[in-house]
Design a protein around this motif. Structure first.
Motif, mmCIF file in Angstrom:
data_model
loop_
_atom_site.group_PDB
_atom_site.id
_atom_site.type_symbol
_atom_site.label_atom_id
_atom_site.label_comp_id
_atom_site.label_asym_id
_atom_site.label_seq_id
_atom_site.Cartn_x
_atom_site.Cartn_y
_atom_site.Cartn_z
ATOM 1 N N VAL A 31 49.469 -17.107 49.591
ATOM 2 C CA VAL A 31 50.111 -17.662 50.515
ATOM 3 C C VAL A 31 49.457 -17.030 52.024
ATOM 4 C CG1 VAL A 31 52.428 -17.735 52.130
ATOM 5 C CG2 VAL A 31 52.134 -17.974 49.828
ATOM 6 N N VAL A 32 48.931 -18.083 53.032
ATOM 7 C CA VAL A 32 48.439 -17.345 54.062
ATOM 8 C C VAL A 32 49.209 -17.028 55.311
ATOM 9 C CG1 VAL A 32 46.257 -18.097 55.165
ATOM 10 C CG2 VAL A 32 46.303 -18.721 53.289
ATOM 11 N N CYS A 33 49.765 -15.860 55.724
ATOM 12 C CA CYS A 33 50.090 -15.938 56.876
ATOM 13 C C CYS A 33 49.593 -15.971 58.133
ATOM 14 C CB CYS A 33 50.700 -14.712 56.914
ATOM 15 S SG CYS A 33 51.945 -14.425 55.013
ATOM 16 N N VAL A 268 44.539 -8.448 52.857
ATOM 17 C CA VAL A 268 44.568 -8.254 54.123
ATOM 18 C C VAL A 268 42.777 -8.188 54.406
ATOM 19 C CG1 VAL A 268 44.412 -7.465 56.317
ATOM 20 C CG2 VAL A 268 45.824 -7.059 55.068
ATOM 21 N N VAL A 269 42.053 -9.731 55.027
ATOM 22 C CA VAL A 269 40.633 -9.782 54.956
ATOM 23 C C VAL A 269 40.065 -10.098 56.643
ATOM 24 C CG1 VAL A 269 38.892 -11.555 53.762
ATOM 25 C CG2 VAL A 269 41.537 -11.348 52.714
ATOM 26 N N ILE A 270 39.742 -9.026 56.247
ATOM 27 C CA ILE A 270 38.302 -9.695 57.547
ATOM 28 C C ILE A 270 37.568 -10.410 57.638
ATOM 29 C CG2 ILE A 270 37.237 -7.791 59.227
ATOM 30 C CD1 ILE A 270 38.064 -5.357 58.431
ATOM 31 N N LEU A 271 37.479 -11.828 58.276
ATOM 32 C CA LEU A 271 37.328 -12.421 57.834
ATOM 33 C C LEU A 271 35.061 -12.318 59.007
ATOM 34 C CD1 LEU A 271 39.744 -15.341 58.772
ATOM 35 C CD2 LEU A 271 38.469 -14.754 56.167
ATOM 36 N N LEU A 313 53.526 -7.278 57.616
ATOM 37 C CA LEU A 313 53.625 -8.634 57.649
ATOM 38 C C LEU A 313 54.734 -8.783 59.720
ATOM 39 C CD1 LEU A 313 52.578 -12.019 56.999
ATOM 40 C CD2 LEU A 313 54.798 -11.902 55.759
ATOM 41 N N CYS A 314 54.084 -7.471 60.142
ATOM 42 C CA CYS A 314 54.397 -7.502 61.423
ATOM 43 C C CYS A 314 53.517 -8.755 62.297
ATOM 44 C CB CYS A 314 54.185 -6.499 62.613
ATOM 45 S SG CYS A 314 52.092 -5.795 62.435
ATOM 46 N N ARG A 315 52.405 -9.340 62.064
ATOM 47 C CA ARG A 315 51.298 -10.003 62.506
ATOM 48 C C ARG A 315 50.844 -9.424 63.506
ATOM 49 N NH1 ARG A 315 55.385 -13.651 60.639
ATOM 50 N NH2 ARG A 315 54.157 -14.765 58.835
ATOM 51 N N GLU A 316 50.519 -8.154 64.275
ATOM 52 C CA GLU A 316 49.873 -8.508 64.551
ATOM 53 C C GLU A 316 48.502 -8.266 65.200
ATOM 54 O OE1 GLU A 316 51.791 -6.903 68.183
ATOM 55 O OE2 GLU A 316 53.542 -7.495 67.867
ATOM 56 N N CYS A 317 48.261 -7.386 63.984
ATOM 57 C CA CYS A 317 46.688 -8.314 64.100
ATOM 58 C C CYS A 317 46.569 -9.260 64.099
ATOM 59 C CB CYS A 317 45.881 -7.438 62.792
ATOM 60 S SG CYS A 317 47.136 -8.335 61.154
ATOM 61 N N VAL A 318 47.238 -10.413 64.306
ATOM 62 C CA VAL A 318 46.362 -12.053 64.036
ATOM 63 C C VAL A 318 46.690 -12.355 65.426
ATOM 64 C CG1 VAL A 318 46.143 -12.397 61.972
ATOM 65 C CG2 VAL A 318 48.440 -12.757 62.656
ATOM 66 N N VAL A 326 41.187 -11.678 61.260
ATOM 67 C CA VAL A 326 41.560 -11.537 60.382
ATOM 68 C C VAL A 326 42.594 -12.595 59.868
ATOM 69 C CG1 VAL A 326 43.216 -9.697 59.858
ATOM 70 C CG2 VAL A 326 41.709 -9.006 61.369
ATOM 71 N N GLU A 327 42.403 -12.417 58.491
ATOM 72 C CA GLU A 327 43.271 -13.338 58.369
ATOM 73 C C GLU A 327 44.272 -12.120 56.654
ATOM 74 O OE1 GLU A 327 43.164 -17.992 56.457
ATOM 75 O OE2 GLU A 327 42.463 -16.209 54.095
#
Length: 370
Positions: A31-33, A268-271, A313-318, A326-327
């Motif tokens: 699942v990609v958030c 968590v993946v750094i693209l 999953l706070c999503r602050e990094c994306v 970041v994904e």
């Protein structure tokens, strides 16, 4: 997968037969958030979804046994955290629902109020008593039906008699003031026939503390410091409480878990490489320490994923400019399961009981179908 999105092997000459291309593998297993909403949330259940490229998407017992595994991550007296890998969300949810609603436990069901002059109403105090975890193994007791007489095999009796002297300081009433009565009820039923012999609310043929299964472990409460009420000068609480065996699907007080929940494993993946000041900013954005700084030498540094498991999953990094860097993903068949026991059973015992109940349900379905 619908026919409009089915991929033919002729369209992908570089992909070997029997192997999914990377984008389809990601869609099937993750699942990609995104910053606004997750995508690829539905599982691909159709067994022939990838038949055109030679990939078998069917599920059978042998395949399940090969992929399924569990690993305990943390275990304490009252809590367990473990990973379940290779199962569907529906199965993980079945365990959660069974733990909450179908594993039996003991709880106070009936409260006989003798005297209550505290500020807490009778029904509120009775409700609070019902939620006190009891240190009693439900396997040693039978269910009490409407036609049964309360006895030493289906009922536990407790007594509470607390008062605050006039002119004295306030008294805190705690759960340790519930005293076990191994001989059953000490109260007599009210009767309007003066010639009739007064009866007790229970009919114990013997004392529970003389029974081998109860002599080694008194049937007290699990936690002694639960605050039930506070008494002012001159106030009194005198009552008798009867505990019976039940299930959480009837009332939450019979649920043997304080909480049982699960979440998919974060990934968590750094693209693209994030270096210098951007790396520092990315690390500071995450409140739970998912990212860290790696020193590359010559004054250079880059951001790396240090512990993706802690991601909330706070999503602050994306958010903002980082969305392309970041994904956030969730592994669809890897669940982090947490069980917190109320005390009657150890957390690992609770899970084994849930597995046994699910096994019995499956056996019933198979027998009905055959």
């Amino acid at each position: 997968m619908s026919s409009s999105t089915k991929v033919s092997a002729l369209d992908m000459p570089d992909v070997p037969m029997g192997q999914l291309p990377e984008h389809l593998h990601l869609q099937r297993t993750r699942v990609v958030c995104k910053a606004d909403a997750p995508i690829h949330t539905e599982g691909i259940q159709y067994s022939g979804a990838y038949a055109s490229i030679g990939v078998d998407n069917s599920l059978g017992p042998n395949k399940f046994c090969k992929n399924f595994k569990t690993e305990v991550v943390r275990l304490t007296e009252d809590e367990i955290e473990f990973d379940m890998v290779g199962i569907d969300a529906s199965l993980a949810n079945a365990f959660r629902r069974i733990l909450i609603a179908e594993v039996p436990s003991m709880a106070i069901e009936k409260v006989l109020m003798v005297n209550n002059t505290s500020v807490i109403a009778d029904e509120v105090l009775a409700h609070r008593l019902g939620l006190v975890p009891l240190n009693a193994d439900p396997r040693l007791f039978e269910y009490l039906s409407e036609n049964d007489t309360p006895n030493e095999r289906n009922t536990i009796v407790y007594k509470m008699d607390v008062s605050c002297k006039k002119g004295g300081s306030r008294v805190t009433v705690k759960s340790d003031q519930l005293k076990w009565l191994p001989n059953g009820s000490e109260l007599q039923m009210t009767t309007y026939d003066s010639s009739a012999k007064a009866k007790s609310y229970t009919s114990f043929s013997c004392s529970q503390d003389s029974m081998p299964e109860f002599s080694k472990k008194p049937l007290g409460v699990r936690f002694d410091d639960i605050i039930l009420a506070k008494l002012g000068p001159g106030q009194v609480i005198e009552l008798e409480a009867h505990a019976v065996k039940g299930m959480g699907k009837v009332h939450a007080k019979w649920s043997p878990v304080a909480t049982a929940w699960y979440r998919m494993l974060p990934e968590v993946v750094i693209l693209k490489e994030v270096k210098g000041d951007d790396a520092e900013k990315l690390v500071k954005k995450c409140p739970v320490g998912v990212f860290d700084i790696e020193d590359l030498g010559n004054g250079e540094k880059k951001a790396v994923v240090a512990n993706s498991r802690t991601c909330t999953l706070c999503r602050e990094c994306v958010r903002g400019v980082n969305e392309e860097l970041v994904e956030l993903r969730r592994v669809k068949d890897h669940f982090i399961f947490t069980i917190e026991s109320t005390g009657a059973f150890s957390p690992e015992e609770l899970f084994m009981k849930a597995v046994k109940i699910l096994e019995e349900k499956c056996d019933r379905v198979i027998s009905e179908l055959s």
